[in-house]
Design an enzyme around this catalytic site. Structure first.
Site, PDB file in Angstrom:
ATOM      1  N   HIS A   7     -28.842  16.111 -58.063  1.00  0.00           N
ATOM      2  CA  HIS A   7     -30.000  16.355 -57.203  1.00  0.00           C
ATOM      3  C   HIS A   7     -29.568  16.594 -55.766  1.00  0.00           C
ATOM      4  O   HIS A   7     -28.452  16.300 -55.380  1.00  0.00           O
ATOM      5  CB  HIS A   7     -31.011  15.203 -57.263  1.00  0.00           C
ATOM      6  N   GLU A  53     -34.660  14.885 -54.637  1.00  0.00           N
ATOM      7  CA  GLU A  53     -34.946  13.495 -54.286  1.00  0.00           C
ATOM      8  C   GLU A  53     -35.544  13.469 -52.893  1.00  0.00           C
ATOM      9  O   GLU A  53     -34.920  13.923 -51.938  1.00  0.00           O
ATOM     10  CB  GLU A  53     -33.658  12.681 -54.310  1.00  0.00           C
ATOM     11  N   ASN A  57     -37.896   6.451 -45.742  1.00  0.00           N
ATOM     12  CA  ASN A  57     -37.508   5.221 -45.061  1.00  0.00           C
ATOM     13  C   ASN A  57     -38.788   4.598 -44.511  1.00  0.00           C
ATOM     14  O   ASN A  57     -39.414   5.149 -43.611  1.00  0.00           O
ATOM     15  CB  ASN A  57     -36.502   5.508 -43.948  1.00  0.00           C
ATOM     16  N   HIS A  72     -30.708  25.991 -46.255  1.00  0.00           N
ATOM     17  CA  HIS A  72     -31.874  26.059 -47.129  1.00  0.00           C
ATOM     18  C   HIS A  72     -31.547  25.633 -48.547  1.00  0.00           C
ATOM     19  O   HIS A  72     -30.394  25.568 -48.935  1.00  0.00           O
ATOM     20  CB  HIS A  72     -32.470  27.469 -47.151  1.00  0.00           C
ATOM     21  N   GLU A 122     -35.893  28.746 -49.550  1.00  0.00           N
ATOM     22  CA  GLU A 122     -35.890  30.173 -49.883  1.00  0.00           C
ATOM     23  C   GLU A 122     -36.626  30.353 -51.196  1.00  0.00           C
ATOM     24  O   GLU A 122     -36.297  29.717 -52.196  1.00  0.00           O
ATOM     25  CB  GLU A 122     -34.453  30.691 -50.025  1.00  0.00           C
TER      26      GLU A 122
END
Length: 142
Positions: A7, A53, A57, A72, A122
């Site tokens: 990820h 992901e 915080n 990107h 993109e």
């Protein structure tokens, strides 16, 4: 030796706004992971892994400094115009109208948008994207 890209993680301030944005691109929530002062929301595209992901915080209200190294994340989609229309409904506009990079007719139309935290995404029109097979850039030859 690595086998799979698991990820990409981006830190977000407003997880609900971020999730709405990515859901308009076809992502769906796959799971969450809680920590003492943070939590992660995992998103994925149909028939693919949990590739994104979103890290939150807890208590963070200031935007993150994205730095100059990040550029990107790219995703393919079936209908670029329809996706841009859906994003416009939540106030997201492309950096410029859809175009073919470098004016090359052999490449699909693309557009760049920013997610709620300013990360560039993109959007590539069409199904599967095959990486172009150009030779070395002229600037690298002696």
């Amino acid at each position: 030796m690595p086998k799979t890209l698991v990820h990409t993680c981006v830190r977000v301030v407003d997880p609900e706004a971020s999730q709405r944005f990515y859901e308009l691109l076809g992502f769906e929530e796959r799971g969450r992971l809680n920590f003492e002062s943070a939590y992660n929301v995992y998103l994925g595209l149909p028939d693919d892994g949990d590739r994104l992901e979103l890290t939150v915080n807890v208590g963070r209200t200031e935007p993150y400094d994205l730095g100059e190294g990040y550029n990107h994340v790219a995703v393919t989609l079936d209908d670029l115009d329809a996706t841009l229309a859906a994003l416009a409904e939540i106030g997201v506009q492309p950096e410029r109208p859809p175009y073919r990079p470098g004016g090359r007719d052999d490449l699909p139309r693309i557009a760049f948008v920013a997610d709620p935290d300013g990360y560039r995404i993109e959007l590539i029109e069409g199904g599967a994207f095959r990486t172009p097979q150009d030779g070395p850039h002229p600037s690298t030859t002696v």
